[in-house]
Write an enzyme that holds these catalytic residues in place. Structure first.
Site, PDB file in Angstrom:
ATOM      1  N   GLU A 103       5.406  -7.920  -7.412  1.00  0.00           N
ATOM      2  CA  GLU A 103       4.954  -7.790  -6.027  1.00  0.00           C
ATOM      3  C   GLU A 103       6.121  -7.838  -5.040  1.00  0.00           C
ATOM      4  O   GLU A 103       7.215  -8.319  -5.364  1.00  0.00           O
ATOM      5  CB  GLU A 103       3.951  -8.908  -5.692  1.00  0.00           C
ATOM      6  CG  GLU A 103       2.605  -8.736  -6.363  1.00  0.00           C
ATOM      7  CD  GLU A 103       1.757  -7.646  -5.704  1.00  0.00           C
ATOM      8  OE1 GLU A 103       2.265  -6.947  -4.804  1.00  0.00           O
ATOM      9  OE2 GLU A 103       0.591  -7.495  -6.090  1.00  0.00           O
TER      10      GLU A 103
ATOM     11  N   GLU B 125     -12.388   3.093   8.206  1.00  0.00           N
ATOM     12  CA  GLU B 125     -10.981   3.164   8.605  1.00  0.00           C
ATOM     13  C   GLU B 125     -10.616   4.518   9.196  1.00  0.00           C
ATOM     14  O   GLU B 125      -9.695   4.607  10.017  1.00  0.00           O
ATOM     15  CB  GLU B 125     -10.084   2.866   7.407  1.00  0.00           C
ATOM     16  CG  GLU B 125      -9.980   1.398   7.030  1.00  0.00           C
ATOM     17  CD  GLU B 125     -11.148   0.875   6.215  1.00  0.00           C
ATOM     18  OE1 GLU B 125     -11.191  -0.340   5.920  1.00  0.00           O
ATOM     19  OE2 GLU B 125     -12.053   1.682   5.877  1.00  0.00           O
TER      20      GLU B 125
ATOM     21  N   HIS C 107     -12.927  -5.203  -0.209  1.00  0.00           N
ATOM     22  CA  HIS C 107     -14.097  -4.430   0.203  1.00  0.00           C
ATOM     23  C   HIS C 107     -14.576  -3.485  -0.895  1.00  0.00           C
ATOM     24  O   HIS C 107     -15.775  -3.276  -1.049  1.00  0.00           O
ATOM     25  CB  HIS C 107     -13.788  -3.644   1.475  1.00  0.00           C
ATOM     26  CG  HIS C 107     -13.645  -4.511   2.690  1.00  0.00           C
ATOM     27  ND1 HIS C 107     -13.124  -4.063   3.885  1.00  0.00           N
ATOM     28  CD2 HIS C 107     -13.952  -5.812   2.891  1.00  0.00           C
ATOM     29  CE1 HIS C 107     -13.124  -5.046   4.762  1.00  0.00           C
ATOM     30  NE2 HIS C 107     -13.613  -6.115   4.181  1.00  0.00           N
TER      31      HIS C 107
ATOM     32  N   ARG D 122      -3.521  -1.335  -5.803  1.00  0.00           N
ATOM     33  CA  ARG D 122      -2.576  -0.718  -6.730  1.00  0.00           C
ATOM     34  C   ARG D 122      -3.317  -0.102  -7.923  1.00  0.00           C
ATOM     35  O   ARG D 122      -4.327  -0.631  -8.384  1.00  0.00           O
ATOM     36  CB  ARG D 122      -1.518  -1.715  -7.173  1.00  0.00           C
ATOM     37  CG  ARG D 122      -2.033  -2.914  -7.919  1.00  0.00           C
ATOM     38  CD  ARG D 122      -0.881  -3.818  -8.363  1.00  0.00           C
ATOM     39  NE  ARG D 122      -1.396  -4.919  -9.151  1.00  0.00           N
ATOM     40  CZ  ARG D 122      -1.699  -6.118  -8.665  1.00  0.00           C
ATOM     41  NH1 ARG D 122      -1.519  -6.363  -7.383  1.00  0.00           N
ATOM     42  NH2 ARG D 122      -2.161  -7.064  -9.458  1.00  0.00           N
TER      43      ARG D 122
ATOM     44  N   TRP E 286     -11.692   2.754   3.149  1.00  0.00           N
ATOM     45  CA  TRP E 286     -10.337   3.133   2.778  1.00  0.00           C
ATOM     46  C   TRP E 286      -9.577   1.841   2.521  1.00  0.00           C
ATOM     47  O   TRP E 286      -9.432   0.998   3.412  1.00  0.00           O
ATOM     48  CB  TRP E 286      -9.636   3.885   3.902  1.00  0.00           C
ATOM     49  CG  TRP E 286     -10.084   5.296   4.111  1.00  0.00           C
ATOM     50  CD1 TRP E 286     -11.109   5.946   3.507  1.00  0.00           C
ATOM     51  CD2 TRP E 286      -9.494   6.236   5.025  1.00  0.00           C
ATOM     52  NE1 TRP E 286     -11.216   7.228   3.979  1.00  0.00           N
ATOM     53  CE2 TRP E 286     -10.229   7.434   4.905  1.00  0.00           C
ATOM     54  CE3 TRP E 286      -8.434   6.172   5.916  1.00  0.00           C
ATOM     55  CZ2 TRP E 286      -9.926   8.563   5.671  1.00  0.00           C
ATOM     56  CZ3 TRP E 286      -8.126   7.292   6.674  1.00  0.00           C
ATOM     57  CH2 TRP E 286      -8.862   8.482   6.545  1.00  0.00           C
TER      58      TRP E 286
ATOM     59  N   ALA F 270      -5.500   2.121   5.800  1.00  0.00           N
ATOM     60  CA  ALA F 270      -6.018   1.646   4.513  1.00  0.00           C
ATOM     61  C   ALA F 270      -5.506   0.249   4.190  1.00  0.00           C
ATOM     62  O   ALA F 270      -6.154  -0.508   3.468  1.00  0.00           O
ATOM     63  CB  ALA F 270      -5.643   2.619   3.403  1.00  0.00           C
TER      64      ALA F 270
END
Length: 290
Positions: free
Chosen positions: A267, A218, A177, A159, A155, A208
């Site tokens: 961001e 997760e 990951h 974006r 998890w 997450a």
């Protein structure tokens, strides 16, 4: 107190004074993003937009867990709990992980959209910042993926930008990951299943975003922090399990042979991330609550 879904969490925020409802019409294009960012800068409450231009009946919750108060509430603690006490409680709870349970159905299956009916623009996907590369459906979300050669499920929170009614791209970079898993599929020229979960319970979504070691699921940490198993349900078109009480699940495949630009994106740091090329995601189904 564990929250099965985002709606229970919102009710808790209402009781503590940590969410404000906006009934005036707001625009999905820039206005919702600007208001949400401003309330974060001021340390204000979460904002629930109940009247979105062009999208009657839809709602957007801005920044559900953006303060220490709301983080404490998400864990079922008093809003005034200190960071030190939250840290200690996190350590205590995660000392014993709680695996999820698989259920046959759930609220996220109330509506199922497949085939020619798929159109992500049926939903009020926001244009968050002026200058962004497109509308972003995935910012506060869970991106679910599975290792090709093992049972490891990841998890993550990456974006997701919209290209057209059924094509997306995600920020899947080599340090993450999901890219460890994606590289296996790309090496064999196989599409990789991915589920983008919007509006799950707050703790699952937080997990997450946490740094949890590779090859650790997760969902086990979310169960530990919620102090009860997370209920998962099978997707309709791909072999993945997702939180059954989520508001919305986008089922898709990351295509091995098509890359599209992702970004720019403004961001939270105040800087703008540039444009990168990433593999396209083809939407296979969308399931959502009423």
């Amino acid at each position: 107190m564990a929250f099965k879904d985002n709606r229970e969490f919102i009710r808790a925020l209402e009781k503590s004074g940590d969410v404000i409802h906006v009934e005036q019409e707001v625009d999905w294009e820039l206005e919702i993003g600007a208001i949400t960012r401003r309330t974060n800068e001021l340390g204000g409450p979460a904002v629930l937009f109940n009247n979105i231009k062009d999208y009657p009946g839809h709602r957007i919750l801005g920044s559900p867990v953006a303060t220490i108060r709301r983080f404490a509430i998400a864990l079922g603690l008093d809003p005034k709990t200190s960071i030190k006490a939250i840290n200690e409680e996190y350590t205590r709870r995660t000392a014993k992980l709680i695996p999820p349970v698989i259920v046959k159905g759930g609220p996220c299956k109330e509506n199922i959209i497949q085939g020619d009916d798929i159109d992500i623009f049926r939903f009020p996907v926001p244009m968050i910042h002026d200058g962004d590369g497109g509308r972003y459906i995935g910012t506060w979300c869970i991106d679910v993926s599975k290792d090709l050669d093992s049972n490891w499920v990841n998890w993550g929170m990456y974006r997701i930008m919209v290209h057209n009614r059924r094509i997306l791209t995600g920020d899947f970079t080599p340090s993450k990951h999901i890219d460890m898993q994606l590289s296996q599929y790309l090496a064999r020229k196989r599409p990789m299943p991915v589920a983008i979960v919007i509006g799950a319970d707050p703790v699952s979504t937080l997990c997450a975003a946490f740094f949890i070691e590779a090859r650790h699921d997760e969902a086990n940490y979310a169960g530990a922090l919620n102090q009860e198993p997370i209920e998962l349900v099978r997707c309709e078109t791909i072999d993945l399990l997702v939180p059954a009480h989520a508001e919305m699940v986008i089922e898709g495949e990351i295509l091995p042979d098509i890359e599209l630009p992702e970004g720019p994106f403004g961001e939270f740091t105040g800087y703008r991330h540039g444009i990168d090329m990433h593999n396209a995601i083809e939407i296979k189904a969308i399931t959502h609550r009423n």
